[in-house]
Design a protein around this motif. Sequence first.
Motif, PDB file in Angstrom:
ATOM      1  N   GLY A 175      27.748  -7.682  62.914  1.00 20.76           N
ATOM      2  CA  GLY A 175      26.947  -6.694  63.639  1.00 20.76           C
ATOM      3  C   GLY A 175      27.674  -5.372  63.815  1.00 20.76           C
ATOM      4  O   GLY A 175      27.123  -4.305  63.524  1.00 20.76           O
ATOM      5  N   VAL A 176      28.903  -5.440  64.272  1.00 21.66           N
ATOM      6  CA  VAL A 176      29.680  -4.210  64.458  1.00 21.66           C
ATOM      7  C   VAL A 176      29.953  -3.562  63.099  1.00 21.66           C
ATOM      8  O   VAL A 176      29.871  -2.336  62.950  1.00 21.66           O
ATOM      9  CB  VAL A 176      30.984  -4.493  65.235  1.00 21.66           C
ATOM     10  CG1 VAL A 176      31.870  -3.262  65.285  1.00 21.66           C
ATOM     11  CG2 VAL A 176      30.662  -4.982  66.638  1.00 21.66           C
ATOM     12  N   GLY A 177      30.253  -4.384  62.100  1.00 24.15           N
ATOM     13  CA  GLY A 177      30.468  -3.848  60.751  1.00 24.15           C
ATOM     14  C   GLY A 177      29.250  -3.126  60.216  1.00 24.15           C
ATOM     15  O   GLY A 177      29.366  -2.042  59.622  1.00 24.15           O
ATOM     16  N   ILE A 178      28.075  -3.703  60.422  1.00 25.33           N
ATOM     17  CA  ILE A 178      26.832  -3.064  59.974  1.00 25.33           C
ATOM     18  C   ILE A 178      26.659  -1.703  60.627  1.00 25.33           C
ATOM     19  O   ILE A 178      26.301  -0.719  59.971  1.00 25.33           O
ATOM     20  CB  ILE A 178      25.616  -3.965  60.279  1.00 25.33           C
ATOM     21  CG1 ILE A 178      25.602  -5.168  59.342  1.00 25.33           C
ATOM     22  CG2 ILE A 178      24.310  -3.183  60.177  1.00 25.33           C
ATOM     23  CD1 ILE A 178      24.621  -6.254  59.755  1.00 25.33           C
ATOM     24  N   VAL A 179      26.907  -1.618  61.914  1.00 29.02           N
ATOM     25  CA  VAL A 179      26.748  -0.357  62.626  1.00 29.02           C
ATOM     26  C   VAL A 179      27.718   0.688  62.077  1.00 29.02           C
ATOM     27  O   VAL A 179      27.325   1.831  61.783  1.00 29.02           O
ATOM     28  CB  VAL A 179      26.933  -0.553  64.146  1.00 29.02           C
ATOM     29  CG1 VAL A 179      26.990   0.780  64.868  1.00 29.02           C
ATOM     30  CG2 VAL A 179      25.813  -1.425  64.701  1.00 29.02           C
ATOM     31  N   PHE A 180      28.977   0.320  61.906  1.00 29.70           N
ATOM     32  CA  PHE A 180      29.962   1.276  61.384  1.00 29.70           C
ATOM     33  C   PHE A 180      29.650   1.692  59.948  1.00 29.70           C
ATOM     34  O   PHE A 180      29.742   2.874  59.611  1.00 29.70           O
ATOM     35  CB  PHE A 180      31.383   0.715  61.471  1.00 29.70           C
ATOM     36  CG  PHE A 180      31.997   0.847  62.836  1.00 29.70           C
ATOM     37  CD1 PHE A 180      32.128   2.073  63.457  1.00 29.70           C
ATOM     38  CD2 PHE A 180      32.446  -0.278  63.499  1.00 29.70           C
ATOM     39  CE1 PHE A 180      32.684   2.199  64.711  1.00 29.70           C
ATOM     40  CE2 PHE A 180      33.014  -0.175  64.755  1.00 29.70           C
ATOM     41  CZ  PHE A 180      33.135   1.072  65.372  1.00 29.70           C
ATOM     42  N   ILE A 181      29.282   0.738  59.100  1.00 32.71           N
ATOM     43  CA  ILE A 181      28.959   1.066  57.705  1.00 32.71           C
ATOM     44  C   ILE A 181      27.739   1.975  57.638  1.00 32.71           C
ATOM     45  O   ILE A 181      27.689   2.917  56.842  1.00 32.71           O
ATOM     46  CB  ILE A 181      28.748  -0.223  56.876  1.00 32.71           C
ATOM     47  CG1 ILE A 181      30.077  -0.938  56.677  1.00 32.71           C
ATOM     48  CG2 ILE A 181      28.090   0.086  55.537  1.00 32.71           C
ATOM     49  CD1 ILE A 181      31.112  -0.130  55.924  1.00 32.71           C
ATOM     50  N   THR A 182      26.746   1.722  58.482  1.00 34.40           N
ATOM     51  CA  THR A 182      25.571   2.585  58.512  1.00 34.40           C
ATOM     52  C   THR A 182      25.943   3.994  58.940  1.00 34.40           C
ATOM     53  O   THR A 182      25.477   4.978  58.349  1.00 34.40           O
ATOM     54  CB  THR A 182      24.493   2.002  59.446  1.00 34.40           C
ATOM     55  OG1 THR A 182      24.164   0.680  59.001  1.00 34.40           O
ATOM     56  CG2 THR A 182      23.251   2.869  59.472  1.00 34.40           C
ATOM     57  N   ALA A 183      26.798   4.103  59.942  1.00 38.10           N
ATOM     58  CA  ALA A 183      27.249   5.421  60.400  1.00 38.10           C
ATOM     59  C   ALA A 183      28.032   6.142  59.305  1.00 38.10           C
ATOM     60  O   ALA A 183      27.843   7.343  59.079  1.00 38.10           O
ATOM     61  CB  ALA A 183      28.090   5.282  61.667  1.00 38.10           C
ATOM     62  N   ILE A 184      28.901   5.427  58.611  1.00 39.35           N
ATOM     63  CA  ILE A 184      29.671   6.029  57.512  1.00 39.35           C
ATOM     64  C   ILE A 184      28.731   6.469  56.392  1.00 39.35           C
ATOM     65  O   ILE A 184      28.890   7.563  55.830  1.00 39.35           O
ATOM     66  CB  ILE A 184      30.743   5.050  57.005  1.00 39.35           C
ATOM     67  CG1 ILE A 184      31.855   4.920  58.051  1.00 39.35           C
ATOM     68  CG2 ILE A 184      31.311   5.502  55.657  1.00 39.35           C
ATOM     69  CD1 ILE A 184      32.820   3.792  57.804  1.00 39.35           C
ATOM     70  N   GLY A 185      27.761   5.627  56.057  1.00 44.20           N
ATOM     71  CA  GLY A 185      26.788   5.998  55.034  1.00 44.20           C
ATOM     72  C   GLY A 185      26.025   7.248  55.411  1.00 44.20           C
ATOM     73  O   GLY A 185      25.763   8.116  54.572  1.00 44.20           O
ATOM     74  N   TRP A 186      25.683   7.365  56.676  1.00 44.35           N
ATOM     75  CA  TRP A 186      24.927   8.513  57.162  1.00 44.35           C
ATOM     76  C   TRP A 186      25.776   9.787  57.140  1.00 44.35           C
ATOM     77  O   TRP A 186      25.339  10.825  56.646  1.00 44.35           O
ATOM     78  CB  TRP A 186      24.421   8.206  58.566  1.00 44.35           C
ATOM     79  CG  TRP A 186      23.624   9.302  59.202  1.00 44.35           C
ATOM     80  CD1 TRP A 186      22.449   9.837  58.756  1.00 44.35           C
ATOM     81  CD2 TRP A 186      23.946   9.986  60.410  1.00 44.35           C
ATOM     82  NE1 TRP A 186      22.018  10.817  59.624  1.00 44.35           N
ATOM     83  CE2 TRP A 186      22.919  10.928  60.651  1.00 44.35           C
ATOM     84  CE3 TRP A 186      24.997   9.884  61.320  1.00 44.35           C
ATOM     85  CZ2 TRP A 186      22.919  11.771  61.765  1.00 44.35           C
ATOM     86  CZ3 TRP A 186      24.986  10.718  62.421  1.00 44.35           C
ATOM     87  CH2 TRP A 186      23.960  11.643  62.629  1.00 44.35           C
ATOM     88  N   VAL A 187      27.016   9.700  57.651  1.00 44.29           N
ATOM     89  CA  VAL A 187      27.876  10.882  57.760  1.00 44.29           C
ATOM     90  C   VAL A 187      28.534  11.235  56.432  1.00 44.29           C
ATOM     91  O   VAL A 187      28.465  12.373  55.967  1.00 44.29           O
ATOM     92  CB  VAL A 187      28.960  10.663  58.856  1.00 44.29           C
ATOM     93  CG1 VAL A 187      29.983  11.781  58.858  1.00 44.29           C
ATOM     94  CG2 VAL A 187      28.309  10.526  60.220  1.00 44.29           C
ATOM     95  N   TRP A 188      29.189  10.253  55.808  1.00 39.15           N
ATOM     96  CA  TRP A 188      30.022  10.516  54.641  1.00 39.15           C
ATOM     97  C   TRP A 188      29.202  10.609  53.355  1.00 39.15           C
ATOM     98  O   TRP A 188      29.412  11.500  52.532  1.00 39.15           O
ATOM     99  CB  TRP A 188      31.061   9.420  54.520  1.00 39.15           C
ATOM    100  CG  TRP A 188      32.146   9.659  53.515  1.00 39.15           C
ATOM    101  CD1 TRP A 188      32.108  10.466  52.404  1.00 39.15           C
ATOM    102  CD2 TRP A 188      33.435   9.091  53.523  1.00 39.15           C
ATOM    103  NE1 TRP A 188      33.284  10.403  51.724  1.00 39.15           N
ATOM    104  CE2 TRP A 188      34.123   9.562  52.391  1.00 39.15           C
ATOM    105  CE3 TRP A 188      34.079   8.191  54.364  1.00 39.15           C
ATOM    106  CZ2 TRP A 188      35.413   9.194  52.089  1.00 39.15           C
ATOM    107  CZ3 TRP A 188      35.366   7.828  54.050  1.00 39.15           C
ATOM    108  CH2 TRP A 188      36.033   8.320  52.935  1.00 39.15           C
ATOM    109  N   PHE A 189      28.269   9.688  53.173  1.00 38.31           N
ATOM    110  CA  PHE A 189      27.496   9.634  51.932  1.00 38.31           C
ATOM    111  C   PHE A 189      26.138  10.329  52.049  1.00 38.31           C
ATOM    112  O   PHE A 189      25.352  10.300  51.117  1.00 38.31           O
ATOM    113  CB  PHE A 189      27.311   8.183  51.482  1.00 38.31           C
ATOM    114  CG  PHE A 189      28.603   7.476  51.215  1.00 38.31           C
ATOM    115  CD1 PHE A 189      29.489   7.940  50.258  1.00 38.31           C
ATOM    116  CD2 PHE A 189      28.938   6.335  51.933  1.00 38.31           C
ATOM    117  CE1 PHE A 189      30.685   7.289  50.014  1.00 38.31           C
ATOM    118  CE2 PHE A 189      30.136   5.665  51.692  1.00 38.31           C
ATOM    119  CZ  PHE A 189      31.021   6.148  50.724  1.00 38.31           C
TER     120      PHE A 189
END
Length: 109
Positions: free
Chosen positions: A64-78
């Motif tokens: 769950g925490v990983g999903i949230v962080f990966i989604t945030a990285i995808g949104w900001v970085w990618f």
Amino acid sequence: MTYFYLAAAIMFEVVATTALKQTDGFTKLWPSLITIGGYALAFYFLSLPLRVLPVGIIYAVWSGVGIVFITAIGWVWFRQTLDLAAIVGILLIVAGVLVLNLFSKTLAH
């Protein structure tokens, strides 16, 4: 130390998954090495809290925490876009992790 190990597992999983996006199907050396090493460390650190806490709860928090962080990285970085359904879904995941951590007696050890 249990939650430190879980946090380390989450951090390494997020780094590995972020690098996985850059591997181009494992054709690029450095992102591929970061991915492999990151997942190896993530699973090692994930195995440590499993000595004392239930696998289902630990896995729910880790993913769950990983999903949230990966989604945030995808949104900001990618520069990946998030629609309303994606945002609501992420908020529900955060709520689920909070409920597990704040109210579940299963995590008490």
